[in-house]
Structures are given as structure tokens and as C-alpha cells.
Scaffold this active site. Structure first.
Site, PDB file in Angstrom:
ATOM      1  N   ASP A 286      47.637  15.802  10.194  1.00  0.00           N
ATOM      2  CA  ASP A 286      48.647  16.413   9.315  1.00  0.00           C
ATOM      3  C   ASP A 286      48.146  17.823   9.006  1.00  0.00           C
ATOM      4  O   ASP A 286      47.150  17.995   8.304  1.00  0.00           O
ATOM      5  CB  ASP A 286      48.744  15.563   8.028  1.00  0.00           C
ATOM      6  CG  ASP A 286      49.740  16.151   7.030  1.00  0.00           C
ATOM      7  OD1 ASP A 286      50.369  17.176   7.340  1.00  0.00           O
ATOM      8  OD2 ASP A 286      49.877  15.570   5.937  1.00  0.00           O
TER       9      ASP A 286
ATOM     10  N   TRP B 169      38.486  13.431   7.909  1.00  0.00           N
ATOM     11  CA  TRP B 169      39.077  12.101   8.000  1.00  0.00           C
ATOM     12  C   TRP B 169      39.115  11.686   9.463  1.00  0.00           C
ATOM     13  O   TRP B 169      38.902  12.534  10.347  1.00  0.00           O
ATOM     14  CB  TRP B 169      40.460  12.052   7.355  1.00  0.00           C
ATOM     15  CG  TRP B 169      41.616  12.659   8.102  1.00  0.00           C
ATOM     16  CD1 TRP B 169      42.572  12.010   8.807  1.00  0.00           C
ATOM     17  CD2 TRP B 169      41.966  14.050   8.175  1.00  0.00           C
ATOM     18  NE1 TRP B 169      43.495  12.895   9.323  1.00  0.00           N
ATOM     19  CE2 TRP B 169      43.142  14.158   8.947  1.00  0.00           C
ATOM     20  CE3 TRP B 169      41.392  15.221   7.676  1.00  0.00           C
ATOM     21  CZ2 TRP B 169      43.768  15.371   9.218  1.00  0.00           C
ATOM     22  CZ3 TRP B 169      42.011  16.443   7.961  1.00  0.00           C
ATOM     23  CH2 TRP B 169      43.179  16.500   8.714  1.00  0.00           C
TER      24      TRP B 169
ATOM     25  N   ASP C  16      39.432  20.072   8.572  1.00  0.00           N
ATOM     26  CA  ASP C  16      40.211  21.253   8.220  1.00  0.00           C
ATOM     27  C   ASP C  16      39.316  22.476   8.375  1.00  0.00           C
ATOM     28  O   ASP C  16      38.096  22.393   8.202  1.00  0.00           O
ATOM     29  CB  ASP C  16      40.719  21.147   6.771  1.00  0.00           C
ATOM     30  CG  ASP C  16      41.846  20.119   6.647  1.00  0.00           C
ATOM     31  OD1 ASP C  16      42.455  19.785   7.690  1.00  0.00           O
ATOM     32  OD2 ASP C  16      42.115  19.653   5.525  1.00  0.00           O
TER      33      ASP C  16
ATOM     34  N   TRP D 153      41.207  19.051   2.926  1.00  0.00           N
ATOM     35  CA  TRP D 153      39.810  18.655   3.079  1.00  0.00           C
ATOM     36  C   TRP D 153      38.845  19.821   2.898  1.00  0.00           C
ATOM     37  O   TRP D 153      37.639  19.654   3.047  1.00  0.00           O
ATOM     38  CB  TRP D 153      39.605  17.971   4.432  1.00  0.00           C
ATOM     39  CG  TRP D 153      40.092  16.548   4.419  1.00  0.00           C
ATOM     40  CD1 TRP D 153      41.215  16.081   4.991  1.00  0.00           C
ATOM     41  CD2 TRP D 153      39.468  15.431   3.777  1.00  0.00           C
ATOM     42  NE1 TRP D 153      41.349  14.738   4.753  1.00  0.00           N
ATOM     43  CE2 TRP D 153      40.288  14.308   4.010  1.00  0.00           C
ATOM     44  CE3 TRP D 153      38.306  15.272   3.030  1.00  0.00           C
ATOM     45  CZ2 TRP D 153      39.983  13.046   3.530  1.00  0.00           C
ATOM     46  CZ3 TRP D 153      37.992  13.997   2.546  1.00  0.00           C
ATOM     47  CH2 TRP D 153      38.830  12.915   2.803  1.00  0.00           C
TER      48      TRP D 153
ATOM     49  N   TYR E 294      42.996  26.397   2.776  1.00  0.00           N
ATOM     50  CA  TYR E 294      43.192  25.649   4.040  1.00  0.00           C
ATOM     51  C   TYR E 294      43.832  26.549   5.089  1.00  0.00           C
ATOM     52  O   TYR E 294      44.841  27.201   4.827  1.00  0.00           O
ATOM     53  CB  TYR E 294      44.073  24.423   3.796  1.00  0.00           C
ATOM     54  CG  TYR E 294      44.590  23.812   5.083  1.00  0.00           C
ATOM     55  CD1 TYR E 294      43.741  23.132   5.949  1.00  0.00           C
ATOM     56  CD2 TYR E 294      45.930  23.938   5.465  1.00  0.00           C
ATOM     57  CE1 TYR E 294      44.193  22.598   7.145  1.00  0.00           C
ATOM     58  CE2 TYR E 294      46.397  23.400   6.656  1.00  0.00           C
ATOM     59  CZ  TYR E 294      45.521  22.738   7.499  1.00  0.00           C
ATOM     60  OH  TYR E 294      45.971  22.204   8.685  1.00  0.00           O
TER      61      TYR E 294
ATOM     62  N   THR F 295      43.637  22.770  11.394  1.00  0.00           N
ATOM     63  CA  THR F 295      42.874  21.522  11.593  1.00  0.00           C
ATOM     64  C   THR F 295      42.424  21.387  13.043  1.00  0.00           C
ATOM     65  O   THR F 295      43.182  21.689  13.974  1.00  0.00           O
ATOM     66  CB  THR F 295      43.754  20.308  11.207  1.00  0.00           C
ATOM     67  OG1 THR F 295      44.208  20.488   9.863  1.00  0.00           O
ATOM     68  CG2 THR F 295      42.995  19.002  11.305  1.00  0.00           C
TER      69      THR F 295
HETATM   70  N1  ABN Z   1      44.465  17.959   5.825  1.00  0.00           N
HETATM   71  C1  ABN Z   1      45.442  18.923   6.049  1.00  0.00           C
HETATM   72  C2  ABN Z   1      46.129  19.299   4.796  1.00  0.00           C
HETATM   73  C3  ABN Z   1      45.724  20.440   4.130  1.00  0.00           C
HETATM   74  C4  ABN Z   1      46.358  20.825   2.966  1.00  0.00           C
HETATM   75  C5  ABN Z   1      47.378  20.042   2.483  1.00  0.00           C
HETATM   76  C6  ABN Z   1      47.779  18.898   3.155  1.00  0.00           C
HETATM   77  C7  ABN Z   1      47.145  18.523   4.325  1.00  0.00           C
END
Ligand code: ABN
Length: 180
Positions: A81, A106, A125, A157, A166, A169
Site C-alpha cells: 500500500d 511489514w 517505506d 512506517w 513518507y 515503498t
Molecule cells: N506504508 C505506506 C503508507 C504510508 C503512509 C500512509 C499509508 C501507507
């Protein structure tokens, strides 16, 4: 109707039918007519033998399974995600320049269509840069809510990093799994 009248009418009908048959035979020709009927019958029998594509588009569907690592459907991303780092200047396993890999991650278990084996994937991430915004994906195979943190993908993460912005990923294969 008496017998005489009936016989006369029957004779007239016979004559009419005979005249019609003669006209058809003269204009078409009997052989010509039979040839045409034969051609139509042979043609109809041959239609099912023609090389139509009977796969129902299966070949195309098989081809469509070959996804690149810049597409959400790529097999390693089955529990990812976020934004694909491969679309943001990074690779499958390394963060783009200027972003740092998260300290925590994860995991997911994804099946590789090439060998049909399941592999353990860690998703990290990449942190310290604003959201990449490209190739957003959200697949959740065996993903679980936040009370099973190790298999939860819907949080940032980067939370335990010094700069918890963030960016994207990455998805690394860390082992083979016996999960089906
Ligand atoms: N793990 C990815 C993510 C980052 C920020 C918000 C939601 C999902």
C-alpha cells in the site's frame, strides 16, 4: 365436388407444377443447381474447421500477466500500500536518492507466477522526502489490521525514523515461504 371436377383440377395442378419445373431447369440447369447445393453443403461443413481463434482471448490474458515492477499488479506488490519506488527514481529494493529506508517494515507472502512458489516479501517505506505521488498501489493479500502490525500496510512506517515524511515503498524478497 364430383370425381370428374376433381380429376380435372388435379390434371391442371400437375401441368402447372410440370411447367414450373421445366422453367427452373431451363433457367438454372439441373447440374448447375446440384453443383450449387453441393457447394453450399460442403462450405457449411467446412466452417467449423476454419482456424478461428477459439481461445476466448486466453492468450492475451496470459500475456497480460507479465507485469513490470512499475505496475501495481507486479507479483511482489501483493501486499503493498503506497507509491512504488520504481516509479520514483529508486528500484525494487533501494530508495530513491535522498530518501532513507525505514527502520521497521511489514511483510507479505506473494506468489511468483513464473514458478508458482510463494515468497516472503518485506515492504519498507522510504522516508525523509515528500510523497512521491507516482504509481499509487493498494493490494492487501493476507494483510491484517493494525493489531497485527507486522502484516499491516496502511500506516506510515517512517514513524520511527528521525524524518518521518513518507516518500515511497520498496519490496524485497527475503525468503521462500511454504504458505500456499
Ligand atoms: N506504508 C505506506 C503508507 C504510508 C503512509 C500512509 C499509508 C501507507
Amino acid at each position: 365436388m364430383n370425381t370428374q371436377t376433381f380429376t380435372r383440377l388435379a390434371a391442371m395442378f400437375d401441368k402447372g407444377a410440370e411447367a414450373a419445373s421445366r422453367m427452373a431447369a431451363q433457367s438454372l440447369g439441373r447440374r448447375n443447381f446440384l453443383t450449387r447445393v453441393g457447394q453450399v453443403m460442403v462450405g457449411a461443413a467446412a466452417i467449423p474447421m476454419l482456424p478461428f481463434d477459439r481461445s476466448g482471448g486466453r492468450a492475451q490474458a496470459e500475456e497480460a500477466k507479465e507485469f513490470t515492477d512499475q505496475q501495481c499488479e507486479y507479483w511482489r506488490y501483493c501486499a503493498l500500500d503506497g507509491f512504488l519506488c520504481t516509479c520514483c527514481g529508486g528500484s525494487l529494493t533501494s530508495c530513491p536518492p535522498g530518501a532513507d529506508v525505514s527502520k521497521v517494515s511489514w511483510v507479505g507472502t506473494c506468489q511468483n507466477p513464473k514458478d508458482n512458489k510463494s515468497y516472503l516479501i518485506t515492504y519498507n517505506d522510504c522516508c525523509g522526502k515528500t510523497s512521491c505521488g507516482r504509481c499509487v498501489c493498494n493490494f492487501n493479500v493476507r494483510e491484517r489490521p493494525g493489531y497485527r502490525m507486522g502484516v499491516h500496510n496502511d500506516i506510515n512506517w517512517c514513524m520511527s525514523d528521525s524524518n518521518n515524511m513518507y516518500h515511497c515503498t520498496v519490496a524485497a524478497v527475503v525468503g521462500i515461504s511454504d504458505a500456499g
